[in-house]
Scaffold this motif. Structure first.
Motif, PDB file in Angstrom:
ATOM      1  N   LEU A   4     -27.256 -49.912 -46.181  1.00 25.35           N
ATOM      2  CA  LEU A   4     -26.250 -50.455 -45.263  1.00 25.35           C
ATOM      3  C   LEU A   4     -26.721 -50.263 -43.829  1.00 25.35           C
ATOM      4  CD1 LEU A   4     -22.935 -48.933 -46.714  1.00 25.35           C
ATOM      5  CD2 LEU A   4     -23.713 -51.302 -46.923  1.00 25.35           C
ATOM      6  N   GLU A  42     -20.069 -51.220 -44.045  1.00 20.11           N
ATOM      7  CA  GLU A  42     -20.029 -52.334 -45.004  1.00 20.11           C
ATOM      8  C   GLU A  42     -19.716 -53.650 -44.291  1.00 20.11           C
ATOM      9  OE1 GLU A  42     -18.770 -49.692 -48.918  1.00 20.11           O
ATOM     10  OE2 GLU A  42     -17.562 -51.423 -48.371  1.00 20.11           O
ATOM     11  N   THR A  85     -22.744 -54.820 -42.314  1.00 23.47           N
ATOM     12  CA  THR A  85     -23.810 -55.292 -43.211  1.00 23.47           C
ATOM     13  C   THR A  85     -23.477 -56.684 -43.750  1.00 23.47           C
ATOM     14  OG1 THR A  85     -24.206 -52.998 -43.808  1.00 23.47           O
ATOM     15  CG2 THR A  85     -25.270 -54.659 -45.166  1.00 23.47           C
ATOM     16  N   TRP A 133     -26.526 -57.055 -48.141  1.00 25.02           N
ATOM     17  CA  TRP A 133     -25.240 -56.870 -48.790  1.00 25.02           C
ATOM     18  C   TRP A 133     -25.285 -57.347 -50.246  1.00 25.02           C
ATOM     19  CZ3 TRP A 133     -21.455 -53.803 -48.542  1.00 25.02           C
ATOM     20  CH2 TRP A 133     -20.292 -54.065 -49.263  1.00 25.02           C
TER      21      TRP A 133
END
Ligand code: ADE
Length: 248
Positions: free
Chosen positions: A184, A222, A225, A233
């Protein structure tokens, strides 16, 4: 401190040895170099030329623009670098090239865990293909753009490896928490002042609730990413997916 025999060693073959150590001689890598945590040797490919003019390149077979690094000269430079070391020749031999496989943090971690690397810096239009095969060179790219030579790419690779060597990062986090090591991008960071040009630090970070901070950071990493690196991802999502019988 690591002994001479086990020290991580980068041997760089280049037409511009004066470019080294360059940025590798300062800051984290430079201090580690000075204290013997790793070693760097820049060797001039031209020293392996055999003719009067010390020429290293020639026109491409089949025609076309530019010049090509000769196979015999570069092979001799690689062999001389190997012969100059009393250790077994187990180091990977890399060729910095925009044509190579893209460098990743996981390859960097593998390289840092090994004895070091012999790194060939390309110049001109390229190098004679036969030396790549004959000396087992692994072509490595640092991105989809073209530099004027492999030296800066080699420095980037060496820097990425050196910072992972034991003792180099000191008390700082061992790199486990940063971009890519978890697949990430890194979450956003803040420090004082509490408010900068009307922008406060996100409240959760000053709440003192460590679990909430960790959850917020994970969610931010997250989201970043997904937005910036959908390619990463997708890999991450595949890794998380529970194995089913159709996965093979
Ligand atoms: N030499 C020139 N461009 C390069 C790149 N993108 N990566 C590695 N070596 C290079």
């Amino acid at each position: 401190m690591a002994s001479q025999a086990t020290i991580w060693r980068a041997t760089v073959l280049t037409l511009f040895p004066d470019m080294f150590p360059g940025p590798l001689g300062v800051s984290l890598a430079g201090k580690a170099l000075a204290s013997g945590l790793w070693a760097l040797e820049a060797r001039d490919i031209r020293d392996s030329a055999t003719d009067r003019h010390r020429s290293v390149d020639d026109t491409p077979a089949g025609g076309g623009p530019g010049m090509v690094l000769r196979a015999d000269v570069l092979a001799a430079a690689i062999d001389a670098a190997d012969a100059a070391r009393d250790q077994p020749k187990v180091r990977p031999r890399l060729l910095m090239s925009p044509r190579g496989r893209p460098l990743t943090q996981s390859r960097v971690m593998e390289l840092a865990a090994g004895p070091g690397a012999l790194i060939v810096c390309g110049r001109f239009e390229g190098i004679d293909e036969r030396v790549i095969t004959a000396r087992g060179l692994e072509e490595v790219s640092i991105g989809d753009y073209v530099l004027s030579g492999g030296e800066i790419a080699a420095m980037a690779l060496i820097d990425a490896c050196v910072r992972l060597l034991p003792g180099v990062m000191g008390k700082q986090a061992s790199g486990a928490d940063e971009s890519f090591s978890e697949g990430l991008l890194e979450y956003p960071q803040y420090t004082r002042p509490q408010e900068f040009e009307g922008r406060p630090i996100p409240e959760i970070l000053t709440s003192g609730d460590h679990a909430k901070v960790a959850a917020w950071r994970q969610a931010e990493a997250e989201a970043l990413t997904k937005a910036r690196r959908p390619d990463l991802w997708t890999i991450k999502a595949k890794q998380k997916r529970p194995k089913t019988t159709t996965d093979g």
